[in-house]
Design an enzyme around this catalytic site. Structure first.
Site, PDB file in Angstrom:
ATOM      1  N   ASP A 141       0.869  -1.169   0.000  1.00 56.36           N
ATOM      2  CA  ASP A 141       0.000   0.000   0.000  1.00 56.36           C
ATOM      3  C   ASP A 141       0.911   1.227   0.000  1.00 56.36           C
ATOM      4  OD1 ASP A 141      -2.471   1.538   0.427  1.00 56.36           O
ATOM      5  OD2 ASP A 141      -1.652   1.859   2.425  1.00 56.36           O
ATOM      6  N   ASP A 162      -0.199   5.108   0.905  1.00 60.95           N
ATOM      7  CA  ASP A 162      -0.469   6.078   1.966  1.00 60.95           C
ATOM      8  C   ASP A 162      -0.500   5.404   3.328  1.00 60.95           C
ATOM      9  OD1 ASP A 162      -1.713   8.738   0.415  1.00 60.95           O
ATOM     10  OD2 ASP A 162      -1.982   6.856  -0.655  1.00 60.95           O
ATOM     11  N   ASP A 172      -1.757  -0.867   5.974  1.00 60.49           N
ATOM     12  CA  ASP A 172      -1.927  -0.160   7.245  1.00 60.49           C
ATOM     13  C   ASP A 172      -3.385   0.023   7.628  1.00 60.49           C
ATOM     14  OD1 ASP A 172      -2.342   3.316   6.715  1.00 60.49           O
ATOM     15  OD2 ASP A 172      -2.421   1.807   5.148  1.00 60.49           O
TER      16      ASP A 172
END
Length: 220
Positions: free
Chosen positions: A7, A9, A169
Protein backbone atom coordinates in the site's frame (compact mmCIF):
# COMPACT_ATOMS: atom_id res chain seq x y z
CA UNK A 1 8.36 -15.11 -8.62
CA UNK A 2 7.28 -14.29 -5.09
CA UNK A 3 6.06 -10.70 -4.81
CA UNK A 4 5.59 -8.19 -2.04
CA UNK A 5 2.97 -5.56 -2.81
CA UNK A 6 2.81 -2.37 -0.78
CA UNK A 7 0.00 0.00 0.00
CA UNK A 8 1.19 3.59 -0.39
CA UNK A 9 -0.47 6.08 1.97
CA UNK A 10 0.36 5.31 5.58
CA UNK A 11 2.52 2.33 4.60
CA UNK A 12 5.40 3.52 2.43
CA UNK A 13 4.92 7.22 3.09
CA UNK A 14 3.19 9.58 5.48
CA UNK A 15 1.08 11.59 3.04
CA UNK A 16 -1.33 12.96 5.64
CA UNK A 17 0.03 16.52 5.75
CA UNK A 18 -0.48 17.19 2.05
CA UNK A 19 -3.84 15.41 1.98
CA UNK A 20 -5.18 17.45 4.89
CA UNK A 21 -3.91 20.66 3.30
CA UNK A 22 -5.88 19.86 0.14
CA UNK A 23 -9.03 19.21 2.14
CA UNK A 24 -8.61 22.42 4.10
CA UNK A 25 -8.22 24.33 0.83
CA UNK A 26 -11.73 23.11 -0.02
CA UNK A 27 -13.11 24.03 3.40
CA UNK A 28 -11.69 27.53 3.02
CA UNK A 29 -13.50 27.86 -0.30
CA UNK A 30 -16.67 26.94 1.58
CA UNK A 31 -15.96 29.71 4.06
CA UNK A 32 -15.32 27.29 6.90
CA UNK A 33 -11.60 27.86 7.45
CA UNK A 34 -9.21 25.01 8.26
CA UNK A 35 -11.42 22.27 9.69
CA UNK A 36 -8.99 19.34 9.83
CA UNK A 37 -5.85 19.45 11.96
CA UNK A 38 -2.48 17.82 11.42
CA UNK A 39 -1.33 15.50 12.93
CA UNK A 40 -4.45 14.73 14.94
CA UNK A 41 -6.47 13.98 11.79
CA UNK A 42 -3.79 11.98 9.99
CA UNK A 43 -5.91 8.85 10.22
CA UNK A 44 -8.82 10.68 8.61
CA UNK A 45 -6.59 11.74 5.73
CA UNK A 46 -5.40 8.25 4.94
CA UNK A 47 -8.94 7.04 4.32
CA UNK A 48 -9.24 9.19 1.22
CA UNK A 49 -10.49 12.50 -0.09
CA UNK A 50 -14.19 11.87 0.22
CA UNK A 51 -13.71 10.73 3.79
CA UNK A 52 -11.83 13.93 4.66
CA UNK A 53 -14.59 16.08 3.19
CA UNK A 54 -17.29 14.06 4.93
CA UNK A 55 -15.61 14.10 8.34
CA UNK A 56 -14.84 17.81 8.10
CA UNK A 57 -18.38 18.74 7.13
CA UNK A 58 -19.82 16.52 9.86
CA UNK A 59 -17.53 18.20 12.36
CA UNK A 60 -19.03 21.61 11.63
CA UNK A 61 -22.57 20.28 11.29
CA UNK A 62 -22.83 20.91 7.55
CA UNK A 63 -22.56 17.45 6.00
CA UNK A 64 -24.23 17.05 2.63
CA UNK A 65 -23.32 14.34 0.15
CA UNK A 66 -23.85 16.74 -2.75
CA UNK A 67 -21.23 19.07 -1.26
CA UNK A 68 -18.79 16.18 -1.00
CA UNK A 69 -19.42 15.31 -4.65
CA UNK A 70 -19.00 18.95 -5.68
CA UNK A 71 -15.73 19.55 -3.90
CA UNK A 72 -14.04 16.18 -4.40
CA UNK A 73 -12.65 17.14 -7.86
CA UNK A 74 -11.44 20.44 -6.39
CA UNK A 75 -9.69 18.54 -3.60
CA UNK A 76 -7.91 16.39 -6.17
CA UNK A 77 -6.82 19.52 -8.05
CA UNK A 78 -5.48 21.11 -4.86
CA UNK A 79 -3.66 17.91 -3.94
CA UNK A 80 -2.16 17.56 -7.42
CA UNK A 81 -0.74 21.08 -7.19
CA UNK A 82 0.97 20.45 -3.83
CA UNK A 83 1.36 16.69 -3.60
CA UNK A 84 4.81 16.46 -2.04
CA UNK A 85 5.37 19.45 0.22
CA UNK A 86 5.07 17.59 3.52
CA UNK A 87 5.03 13.92 2.42
CA UNK A 88 7.91 11.79 3.62
CA UNK A 89 8.83 8.16 3.14
CA UNK A 90 8.86 6.22 6.37
CA UNK A 91 12.35 5.50 7.75
CA UNK A 92 13.86 2.39 6.24
CA UNK A 93 11.13 1.92 3.62
CA UNK A 94 13.32 2.05 0.55
CA UNK A 95 16.13 0.13 2.20
CA UNK A 96 13.62 -2.65 2.85
CA UNK A 97 12.40 -2.54 -0.76
CA UNK A 98 15.94 -2.88 -2.08
CA UNK A 99 16.68 -5.71 0.36
CA UNK A 100 13.59 -7.58 -0.86
CA UNK A 101 14.69 -7.18 -4.46
CA UNK A 102 18.18 -8.40 -3.59
CA UNK A 103 16.59 -11.46 -1.97
CA UNK A 104 14.76 -12.28 -5.20
CA UNK A 105 11.31 -10.85 -4.49
CA UNK A 106 9.36 -8.73 -6.94
CA UNK A 107 7.94 -5.51 -5.49
CA UNK A 108 4.97 -3.39 -6.50
CA UNK A 109 2.33 -0.98 -5.22
CA UNK A 110 -1.44 -1.41 -4.87
CA UNK A 111 -3.14 1.76 -3.65
CA UNK A 112 -6.60 3.30 -3.53
CA UNK A 113 -5.07 6.63 -4.54
CA UNK A 114 -5.93 7.50 -8.17
CA UNK A 115 -3.23 6.03 -10.40
CA UNK A 116 -2.07 9.33 -11.92
CA UNK A 117 -1.65 10.91 -8.49
CA UNK A 118 0.19 7.86 -7.16
CA UNK A 119 2.53 7.93 -10.17
CA UNK A 120 3.14 11.66 -9.69
CA UNK A 121 3.87 11.26 -6.01
CA UNK A 122 6.28 8.38 -6.45
CA UNK A 123 8.14 10.29 -9.16
CA UNK A 124 8.31 13.40 -6.99
CA UNK A 125 9.70 11.28 -4.16
CA UNK A 126 12.26 9.91 -6.60
CA UNK A 127 11.44 6.25 -6.00
CA UNK A 128 9.02 5.22 -8.78
CA UNK A 129 11.64 3.17 -10.61
CA UNK A 130 12.20 0.99 -7.54
CA UNK A 131 8.79 -0.65 -8.03
CA UNK A 132 7.96 -2.99 -10.89
CA UNK A 133 4.25 -2.20 -10.81
CA UNK A 134 1.76 0.39 -9.60
CA UNK A 135 -1.98 -0.25 -9.56
CA UNK A 136 -4.21 2.60 -8.39
CA UNK A 137 -7.85 3.06 -7.49
CA UNK A 138 -8.89 3.62 -11.11
CA UNK A 139 -6.45 1.30 -12.92
CA UNK A 140 -9.10 -1.44 -12.99
CA UNK A 141 -12.90 -1.30 -12.76
CA UNK A 142 -12.57 -2.43 -9.11
CA UNK A 143 -10.44 -1.27 -6.20
CA UNK A 144 -9.35 -2.65 -2.83
CA UNK A 145 -10.72 -4.54 -0.92
CA UNK A 146 -11.52 -6.40 -4.14
CA UNK A 147 -8.52 -8.71 -4.57
CA UNK A 148 -8.08 -8.15 -8.31
CA UNK A 149 -5.94 -4.98 -8.00
CA UNK A 150 -3.58 -6.92 -5.72
CA UNK A 151 -3.42 -9.78 -8.20
CA UNK A 152 -2.79 -7.35 -11.04
CA UNK A 153 0.01 -5.61 -9.15
CA UNK A 154 1.64 -9.00 -8.60
CA UNK A 155 1.26 -9.99 -12.26
CA UNK A 156 2.67 -6.67 -13.48
CA UNK A 157 5.65 -7.17 -11.18
CA UNK A 158 6.31 -10.51 -12.86
CA UNK A 159 4.97 -12.59 -10.01
CA UNK A 160 2.47 -15.32 -9.25
CA UNK A 161 -0.62 -13.81 -7.57
CA UNK A 162 -0.88 -16.88 -5.35
CA UNK A 163 2.65 -16.29 -4.04
CA UNK A 164 2.33 -12.70 -2.92
CA UNK A 165 1.54 -10.76 0.23
CA UNK A 166 0.27 -7.28 0.94
CA UNK A 167 1.99 -4.81 3.25
CA UNK A 168 -0.56 -2.25 4.41
CA UNK A 169 -1.93 -0.16 7.24
CA UNK A 170 -5.70 -0.50 7.32
CA UNK A 171 -8.72 -2.74 7.54
CA UNK A 172 -9.06 -2.29 3.78
CA UNK A 173 -5.67 -3.89 3.26
CA UNK A 174 -6.54 -6.68 5.69
CA UNK A 175 -9.81 -7.37 3.85
CA UNK A 176 -7.99 -7.30 0.50
CA UNK A 177 -5.47 -9.92 1.50
CA UNK A 178 -8.18 -12.08 3.07
CA UNK A 179 -10.25 -11.91 -0.12
CA UNK A 180 -7.15 -12.82 -2.11
CA UNK A 181 -6.30 -15.74 0.15
CA UNK A 182 -2.81 -14.40 0.84
CA UNK A 183 -0.98 -13.08 3.90
CA UNK A 184 -1.11 -9.51 5.11
CA UNK A 185 1.55 -7.59 7.00
CA UNK A 186 0.21 -4.48 8.73
CA UNK A 187 2.52 -1.68 9.84
CA UNK A 188 2.19 -0.24 13.32
CA UNK A 189 4.03 3.05 12.72
CA UNK A 190 1.26 4.69 10.67
CA UNK A 191 -1.50 6.90 12.09
CA UNK A 192 -3.72 3.88 12.82
CA UNK A 193 -0.92 1.68 14.12
CA UNK A 194 -2.49 1.02 17.50
CA UNK A 195 -5.52 -0.54 15.81
CA UNK A 196 -3.65 -3.04 13.62
CA UNK A 197 -3.30 -5.90 16.11
CA UNK A 198 -7.08 -6.20 16.43
CA UNK A 199 -7.29 -6.96 12.69
CA UNK A 200 -5.28 -10.15 13.29
CA UNK A 201 -2.96 -10.00 10.27
CA UNK A 202 -0.44 -12.75 9.63
CA UNK A 203 2.23 -10.34 10.89
CA UNK A 204 2.65 -6.90 12.40
CA UNK A 205 5.59 -4.76 11.26
CA UNK A 206 7.04 -2.32 13.76
CA UNK A 207 10.15 -1.40 11.79
CA UNK A 208 11.01 -1.77 8.10
CA UNK A 209 14.34 -3.34 9.05
CA UNK A 210 12.41 -6.49 10.00
CA UNK A 211 10.47 -6.81 6.73
CA UNK A 212 12.74 -9.22 4.85
CA UNK A 213 12.67 -11.68 7.75
CA UNK A 214 8.89 -11.41 8.06
CA UNK A 215 8.35 -11.88 4.33
CA UNK A 216 10.76 -14.82 4.13
CA UNK A 217 8.78 -16.54 6.88
CA UNK A 218 5.40 -15.94 5.25
CA UNK A 219 6.57 -16.62 1.66
CA UNK A 220 9.12 -19.41 2.07
Amino acid sequence: MRTVIFDLDGTLADTSGDLLAAANACFRQMGLGDVLIHPQDAGVALRGGRNMLSVGLQRVGQFNSATVDEFYPLLLDAYREAICLHTRLYPGAMEAVEALKSAGFGVGICTNKPEALAEQLMRDLGVRDAFASLVGADTLPVRKPDPEPLFEAARRAGGDPARTLLVGDSDTDRKTSAAAGVASVLVTFGPSGDDMAALEPEALLHDFSDLVDVVSRLLP
